[in-house]
Design an enzyme around this catalytic site. Structure first.
Site, PDB file in Angstrom:
ATOM      1  CG  ASP A 103      24.477 122.838 -15.699  1.00 51.98           C
ATOM      2  OD1 ASP A 103      23.863 122.151 -14.856  1.00 51.98           O
ATOM      3  OD2 ASP A 103      24.026 123.048 -16.833  1.00 51.98           O
ATOM      4  CD  GLU A 173      22.076 129.384 -17.986  1.00 54.37           C
ATOM      5  OE1 GLU A 173      21.967 129.752 -19.162  1.00 54.37           O
ATOM      6  OE2 GLU A 173      21.295 128.597 -17.431  1.00 54.37           O
TER       7      GLU A 173
HETATM    8 ZN   LIG Z   1      20.076 128.098 -19.196  1.00 54.16          ZN
HETATM    9 ZN   LIG Z   2      20.772 125.178 -18.305  1.00 56.09          ZN
END
Ligand SMILES: [Zn+2]
Ligand SMILES: [Zn+2]
Length: 445
Positions: A103, A173
């Site tokens: 991510d 997120e």
């Molecule tokens: Zn997070």
């Molecule tokens: Zn994370």
């Protein structure tokens, strides 16, 4: 399909035989490569740490990763899925396709770690507000290990065969990134994976260790907005009103019975009312109260029941309070924004555990508890292709601090805390090596 055949072929005995005697030369080749790369990896980590970007705004982060991967020979696609999604493919002969996901995003948190490379970054969020930003969830660690693994696997190309698909995913997120990349055709436009793997750092496991769990690892996450409506008036004449504050209080209390009275005790679920807002002054009964909830569960059935029960209880309490039909509470659940549970494929998890135990020693591979936190990595296996996936947790805490916390019971700064300060080493070496070790096994010649 290929997974099934490979797993059958790789019987428990064969896997543990491999685990018991991993090829020492290969391991030392990986260790030498990762160690030679370490200064560059730490520099990359500190750069990423000091320059976090918010969800869906990860432009420079994605560009930096693309610039790292292109010279290695990966075919890199940028801005996939409409945002800053990155897909890098390396075909290295016949064999399975392994998806490794990192991510990209940071959080709107003002860093308070005091580290010399702490973030001082600020940026405008999607709503136009200027906020401080921090990699408070450790996605900078994931990106660095992912690049480290790419470098090592390119250097050791003659030791594996298959295809690597590296996915740099935006907006973890906010639970958006995996969904938009999959909807844009991640599995159609690029080689369809046989396995998917990701790291997530842990704010409790000591650096130098990893943690795995079979089955559910992270929860379904649903956000609910409730508008409790009433008929406002003077606080001295409540009999002339329908007080939404009292009704909201009843609803909050009744919601607690969804988990305690309606859900099987062996099924996990959470109903948290995280926000309640209503009214302006001591002596005014307002017209409405707003509630915000987070719902957590593992199974689809419990998730469905919990959402339906919230709606039923809101309506039932409003009827009990004498609200007319046109003033029933408004319950909004945007199910397109939900994050599904992360389910670690048991066979794949056992296989990766065997490999990591062989490389790091069984003591460095913990069995962790399932959590009710959310992670959109679960989406990669929830498509029609049903890709087996595993999320490996990576210890990131200074081992001395972890031992001290275990001794005293004093909690460590959690993920998302402004004081979360992972130690770069041995976290980065362990994470990089874990990805390489798993890839060399899953893509074994
Ligand atoms: Zn997070
Ligand atoms: Zn994370």
């Amino acid at each position: 399909m290929r997974l099934a055949l490979r797993l059958v072929a790789c019987s428990v005995a064969a896997c543990s035989a491999f685990a018991a005697a991993p090829e020492a030369a290969l391991r030392s080749a990986v260790a030498a490569k990762v160690s030679a790369d370490y200064p560059a990896l730490e520099a990359l980590y500190k750069h990423l740490h000091a320059h976090p970007e918010l969800s869906l705004l990860e432009e420079k982060t994605a560009a930096r990763l693309a610039a790292e991967l292109r010279p290695l020979g990966f075919a890199v696609t940028e801005k996939f899925g409409g945002g800053h999604g990155l897909v890098a493919v390396l075909k290295n002969g016949p064999g399975p396709v392994l998806l490794l996901r990192t991510d990209l995003d940071g959080l709107p948190v003002a860093e308070e770690t005091g580290l010399p490379y702490a973030s001082k970054s600020r940026m405008r969020d999607l709503a136009g507000r200027e906020v401080a930003t921090m990699h408070a969830c450790g996605h900078d660690i994931h990106m660095t290990c992912w690049i480290g693994a790419a470098r090592a696997l390119v250097a050791l190309k003659d030791r594996w065969s298959g295809t690597l698909v590296l996915v740099g995913q935006p907006a973890e997120e906010t639970g958006v990134g995996a969904r938009v990349m999959l909807a844009a055709g991640l599995y159609r436009e690029f080689p369809k994976p046989d396995f998917a793997l990701a790291l997530h750092d842990s704010a409790t496991l000591p650096a130098g260790t990893v943690g795995l769990i079979e089955g559910f690892a992270m929860a379904n996450v649903d956000s609910v907005d409730i508008t409790v409506r009433g008929i406002g008036g003077h606080g001295a004449y409540p009999h002339t009103t329908k007080d939404p504050i009292v009704l909201a209080a009843r609803i909050v209390t009744a919601l607690q019975t969804i988990v305690s009275r309606e859900t099987r005790p062996v099924d996990a679920a959470v109903v948290t009312v995280g926000s309640i807002h209503g009214g302006t002054k001591h002596n005014i009964i307002p017209d409405e109260v707003k509630l915000q909830l987070t719902l957590r569960s593992y199974s689809d059935a419990v998730r469905r029941h919990t959402i339906d029960a919230v709606k039923r209880i809101c309506r039932g309490e409003a009827i009990a309070a004498g609200l007319p039909d046109h003033l029933m509470p408004l319950v909004a659940v945007d199910e397109t924004q939900s994050t599904p549970a992360t389910f670690n494929d048991p066979a794949l998890t056992r296989r990766v555990r065997g490999v990591l135990s062989a490389w790091f020693g069984a003591d460095a591979v913990a069995t962790i508890e399932p959590e009710m936190g959310g992670e959109d990595f679960g989406r990669y296996s929830r498509t029609v292709e049903k890709i087996p996936a595993v999320l490996v947790r990576l210890g990131a805490v200074d081992p001395k601090l972890a031992a001290e916390s275990a001794r005293t019971g004093a909690p460590l700064p959690s993920l998302h805390s402004s004081k979360f300060a992972p130690v770069p080493e041995p976290t980065l070496t362990t994470g990089t090596t874990a990805l390489v070790a798993a890839a060399l096994d899953l893509l074994a010649r």
